[in-house]
Design a protein around this motif. Structure first.
Motif, mmCIF file in Angstrom:
data_model
loop_
_atom_site.group_PDB
_atom_site.id
_atom_site.type_symbol
_atom_site.label_atom_id
_atom_site.label_comp_id
_atom_site.label_asym_id
_atom_site.label_seq_id
_atom_site.Cartn_x
_atom_site.Cartn_y
_atom_site.Cartn_z
ATOM 1 N N PRO A 42 -40.472 6.494 27.366
ATOM 2 C CA PRO A 42 -40.773 5.573 26.260
ATOM 3 C C PRO A 42 -40.273 6.061 24.916
ATOM 4 O O PRO A 42 -40.266 5.305 23.938
ATOM 5 C CB PRO A 42 -42.306 5.507 26.280
ATOM 6 N N VAL A 43 -39.830 7.321 24.841
ATOM 7 C CA VAL A 43 -39.342 7.885 23.580
ATOM 8 C C VAL A 43 -37.834 7.690 23.503
ATOM 9 O O VAL A 43 -37.105 7.922 24.478
ATOM 10 C CB VAL A 43 -39.684 9.388 23.477
ATOM 11 N N LEU A 44 -37.355 7.264 22.344
ATOM 12 C CA LEU A 44 -35.927 7.010 22.172
ATOM 13 C C LEU A 44 -35.116 8.283 22.364
ATOM 14 O O LEU A 44 -35.542 9.366 21.953
ATOM 15 C CB LEU A 44 -35.663 6.451 20.771
ATOM 16 N N PRO A 45 -33.930 8.180 22.974
ATOM 17 C CA PRO A 45 -33.077 9.363 23.136
ATOM 18 C C PRO A 45 -32.753 10.045 21.813
ATOM 19 O O PRO A 45 -32.681 11.265 21.739
ATOM 20 C CB PRO A 45 -31.812 8.798 23.797
ATOM 21 N N ASP A 46 -32.539 9.259 20.773
ATOM 22 C CA ASP A 46 -32.306 9.797 19.431
ATOM 23 C C ASP A 46 -33.340 9.181 18.506
ATOM 24 O O ASP A 46 -33.258 7.989 18.180
ATOM 25 C CB ASP A 46 -30.895 9.461 18.951
ATOM 26 N N PRO A 47 -34.327 9.959 18.056
ATOM 27 C CA PRO A 47 -35.391 9.386 17.229
ATOM 28 C C PRO A 47 -34.914 8.921 15.861
ATOM 29 O O PRO A 47 -35.614 8.149 15.196
ATOM 30 C CB PRO A 47 -36.390 10.544 17.098
ATOM 31 N N VAL A 48 -33.749 9.384 15.421
ATOM 32 C CA VAL A 48 -33.212 8.934 14.132
ATOM 33 C C VAL A 48 -32.644 7.533 14.273
ATOM 34 O O VAL A 48 -32.994 6.609 13.534
ATOM 35 C CB VAL A 48 -32.127 9.900 13.624
ATOM 36 N N ASP A 49 -31.757 7.345 15.234
ATOM 37 C CA ASP A 49 -31.100 6.057 15.452
ATOM 38 C C ASP A 49 -30.362 6.139 16.782
ATOM 39 O O ASP A 49 -29.341 6.807 16.894
ATOM 40 C CB ASP A 49 -30.127 5.764 14.304
ATOM 41 N N THR A 50 -30.893 5.465 17.787
ATOM 42 C CA THR A 50 -30.227 5.368 19.080
ATOM 43 C C THR A 50 -29.321 4.139 19.051
ATOM 44 O O THR A 50 -29.795 3.026 18.816
ATOM 45 C CB THR A 50 -31.253 5.253 20.218
ATOM 46 N N VAL A 51 -28.035 4.341 19.286
ATOM 47 C CA VAL A 51 -27.068 3.256 19.135
ATOM 48 C C VAL A 51 -26.562 2.800 20.496
ATOM 49 O O VAL A 51 -26.097 3.614 21.304
ATOM 50 C CB VAL A 51 -25.875 3.699 18.264
ATOM 51 N N LEU A 52 -26.641 1.485 20.731
ATOM 52 C CA LEU A 52 -26.061 0.877 21.928
ATOM 53 C C LEU A 52 -24.776 0.166 21.540
ATOM 54 O O LEU A 52 -24.759 -0.658 20.612
ATOM 55 C CB LEU A 52 -27.028 -0.127 22.553
ATOM 56 N N GLU A 53 -23.708 0.483 22.244
ATOM 57 C CA GLU A 53 -22.428 -0.190 22.066
ATOM 58 C C GLU A 53 -22.357 -1.338 23.066
ATOM 59 O O GLU A 53 -22.382 -1.116 24.281
ATOM 60 C CB GLU A 53 -21.287 0.802 22.310
ATOM 61 N N VAL A 54 -22.297 -2.556 22.555
ATOM 62 C CA VAL A 54 -22.323 -3.738 23.413
ATOM 63 C C VAL A 54 -21.022 -4.508 23.219
ATOM 64 O O VAL A 54 -20.746 -5.025 22.125
ATOM 65 C CB VAL A 54 -23.526 -4.639 23.084
ATOM 66 N N ARG A 55 -20.222 -4.585 24.274
ATOM 67 C CA ARG A 55 -18.974 -5.337 24.219
ATOM 68 C C ARG A 55 -19.223 -6.742 24.754
ATOM 69 O O ARG A 55 -19.839 -6.908 25.821
ATOM 70 C CB ARG A 55 -17.885 -4.634 25.032
ATOM 71 N N VAL A 56 -18.745 -7.724 23.999
ATOM 72 C CA VAL A 56 -18.964 -9.115 24.389
ATOM 73 C C VAL A 56 -17.626 -9.835 24.508
ATOM 74 O O VAL A 56 -16.589 -9.355 24.031
ATOM 75 C CB VAL A 56 -19.861 -9.850 23.368
ATOM 76 N N LYS A 57 -17.628 -10.985 25.153
ATOM 77 C CA LYS A 57 -16.419 -11.792 25.304
ATOM 78 C C LYS A 57 -15.924 -12.259 23.938
ATOM 79 O O LYS A 57 -16.734 -12.540 23.039
ATOM 80 C CB LYS A 57 -16.697 -13.005 26.197
ATOM 81 N N PRO A 58 -14.622 -12.338 23.757
ATOM 82 C CA PRO A 58 -14.094 -12.816 22.474
ATOM 83 C C PRO A 58 -14.674 -14.174 22.097
ATOM 84 O O PRO A 58 -14.754 -15.095 22.923
ATOM 85 C CB PRO A 58 -12.588 -12.919 22.737
ATOM 86 N N GLY A 59 -15.126 -14.263 20.853
ATOM 87 C CA GLY A 59 -15.674 -15.533 20.356
ATOM 88 C C GLY A 59 -17.100 -15.798 20.742
ATOM 89 O O GLY A 59 -17.660 -16.831 20.352
ATOM 90 N N ALA A 60 -17.729 -14.899 21.504
ATOM 91 C CA ALA A 60 -19.109 -15.141 21.947
ATOM 92 C C ALA A 60 -20.082 -15.152 20.771
ATOM 93 O O ALA A 60 -21.083 -15.881 20.792
ATOM 94 C CB ALA A 60 -19.525 -14.093 22.963
ATOM 95 N N VAL A 61 -19.795 -14.321 19.759
ATOM 96 C CA VAL A 61 -20.661 -14.262 18.578
ATOM 97 C C VAL A 61 -19.813 -14.581 17.356
ATOM 98 O O VAL A 61 -18.822 -13.890 17.095
ATOM 99 C CB VAL A 61 -21.293 -12.864 18.415
ATOM 100 N N PRO A 62 -20.146 -15.613 16.592
ATOM 101 C CA PRO A 62 -19.349 -15.951 15.410
ATOM 102 C C PRO A 62 -19.327 -14.793 14.415
ATOM 103 O O PRO A 62 -20.307 -14.075 14.246
ATOM 104 C CB PRO A 62 -20.087 -17.173 14.830
ATOM 105 N N GLU A 63 -18.190 -14.625 13.747
ATOM 106 C CA GLU A 63 -18.080 -13.602 12.707
ATOM 107 C C GLU A 63 -18.945 -13.954 11.512
ATOM 108 O O GLU A 63 -19.184 -15.129 11.219
ATOM 109 C CB GLU A 63 -16.613 -13.466 12.258
ATOM 110 N N TRP A 64 -19.392 -12.913 10.798
ATOM 111 C CA TRP A 64 -20.123 -13.125 9.547
ATOM 112 C C TRP A 64 -19.100 -13.413 8.453
ATOM 113 O O TRP A 64 -18.217 -12.612 8.174
ATOM 114 C CB TRP A 64 -20.902 -11.856 9.198
ATOM 115 N N THR A 65 -19.178 -14.614 7.905
ATOM 116 C CA THR A 65 -18.213 -14.988 6.845
ATOM 117 C C THR A 65 -18.955 -15.603 5.669
ATOM 118 O O THR A 65 -20.108 -15.979 5.784
ATOM 119 C CB THR A 65 -17.177 -15.992 7.370
#
Length: 443
Positions: A420-443
């Motif tokens: 239940p404890v995060l691997p990095d208590p400071v900031d555990t980062v997940l790299e998530v690759r998604v299909k092109p265009g799946a999430v609109p860019e912030w504009t």
């Protein structure tokens, strides 16, 4: 030819800067000797005759610019900004315009030259800070000024002071910096206030000169404003001395900044490790490295950079607290820097447990607080997710499809395992690759 704003040229000039995201500010000068902060002259109303003798004590034998740049590089910083001259008028460079400079101290050293050479050696972009105000120059307003050490002394009236002569001095020193030290990547002016704004500095003439000598240099917005304003570029009516970026000080904007027409603004939050910019021997109220890592991520997630300050002491050494903090930040950046460099807002709503940064079709979920059970990657659909990896070590993270998540079929739940404890208590980062265009860019 007078400088004209061209958006394509502007975006090209700013490209490296928005990729870098993380820089070091260094406030250092004669004020390190009294060691009560860089505003000590103003706050304590110290006259020239009491301040000038500090020059004879300024012999920082511990100053090794290569060591400074090595620490910046190891912390994950991509650029550095050094105070060539602060408000007290003392120059860390060999200016021909004044005797009030480091080459006339017992050290005899041109610290700006040493700095730019060391920064380039370590592959860091070179920035110089230059104060528009100068409390030592006889032609700068004294009595009645908002900040001058002699502002309350009627004996220091402004009769006979020639502000035009002061502006010649200012412009000549900026010319020296732009001419004598090779390519500059950032010129950080500070600061405008009251009626001293824009053309009061002969701003268009100043910028024309700077751009003619350093055509690709990035300039902050403080020829027009101080930390409290955004400037003419934000108003979509850029003046000749517009800033290339907004410079919020000791604050991170509540959300990403936009100009009057809704376009994202480029900005950089600059703040201190403790409560002073220049060295203050009594100030040990340092922000922990874990907090600063999270603040960096916050800036990037909102589309901004973070410029973190160090105030070396009179011997030319980084305070021990600063060294320790930089080292800890560096360890996190070494494993997770990909979630910072070249990243920006995700286009997704901020999750309760942390923040999201993004580069193209890769999303970085920054988990700052433990969740009960698997981590909901809100905003993503199962069919759009190509892979989930823990960024620090590249290990695969599976999607949990256990029955307890059946009530939320449209949410992807990342399973970090039984602990239940995060691997990095400071900031555990997940790299998530998604299909092109799946999430609109912030504009």
């Amino acid at each position: 030819m007078p400088y004209q704003f061209v958006r394509e040229d502007y975006e090209r000039r700013m490209a490296w800067y928005t990729r870098a995201r993380f820089g070091m500010f260094i406030h250092w000068g004669l004020y390190a000797v009294p060691a009560r902060g860089e505003w000590v002259r103003s706050e304590e109303r110290i006259p020239n005759e009491a301040y000038d003798p500090y020059m004879q004590e300024f012999n920082p034998e511990g100053c090794d610019m290569r060591e400074w740049m090595s620490m910046a590089k190891a912390a994950g910083m991509r650029y550095v900004v050094l105070t060539a001259k602060h408000h007290d008028g003392f120059c860390l460079f060999d200016s021909a315009c004044t005797d009030f400079k480091s080459t006339n101290t017992p050290s005899g050293r041109d610290f700006v030259r040493e700095y730019v050479e060391a920064a380039r050696e370590f592959g860091l972009k070179v920035g110089l800070y230059f104060s528009l105000i100068d409390w030592r120059h006889p032609d700068f307003p004294h009595y009645g000024d908002a900040h001058h050490p002699m502002r309350d002394n009627p004996a220091c009236g402004n009769e006979g002071r020639d502000f035009g002569r002061y502006l010649d001095y200012l412009h000549n020193q900026v010319r020296e910096l732009c001419t004598n030290y090779g390519r500059l990547d950032i010129l950080w002016f500070d600061f405008s206030y009251d009626n001293l704004r824009g053309e009061a500095w002969r701003g268009a003439e100043l910028v024309d000169m700077v751009r003619s000598l350093q055509p690709d240099v990035i300039i902050d917005n403080r020829l027009e404003v101080s930390g409290e304003g955004f400037g003419s570029l934000a108003e979509c009516a850029p003046s000749p001395c517009h800033g290339d970026f907004v410079s919020p000080e000791q604050i991170i904007p509540p959300s990403g900044l936009r100009d009057a027409e809704g376009r994202p603004l480029i900005w950089e939050s600059n703040f201190t490790m403790n409560n002073h910019w220049g060295y203050c021997a009594a100030d040990h109220f340092f922000k922990p490295a874990s907090m600063l890592v999270r603040k960096l991520v916050e800036c990037v997630s909102k589309g901004g950079n973070m410029l973190l300050n160090v105030g070396p002491d009179a011997r030319g050494r980084f305070p021990e607290e600063s060294r320790r903090i930089l080292s800890e930040i560096g360890r996190w950046m070494d494993r997770n820097g990909e979630s910072v460099y070249g990243c920006g807002p995700s286009g997704l709503e901020k999750p309760d447990y942390g923040r999201i940064t993004r580069r193209g079709d890769t999303l970085y979920f920054h988990i700052l607080d433990n969740t009960v059970g698997a981590v909901p990657l809100t905003g993503l659909h199962h069919e759009d997710v190509l892979s989930i990896r823990r960024l620090a070590d590249g290990s695969e993270v599976s999607v949990n499809r256990d029955w307890v998540y059946n009530n939320y079929p449209d949410v992807v739940f990342a399973d970090l395992g039984p602990d239940p404890v995060l691997p990095d208590p400071v900031d555990t980062v997940l790299e998530v690759r998604v299909k092109p265009g799946a999430v609109p860019e912030w504009t």
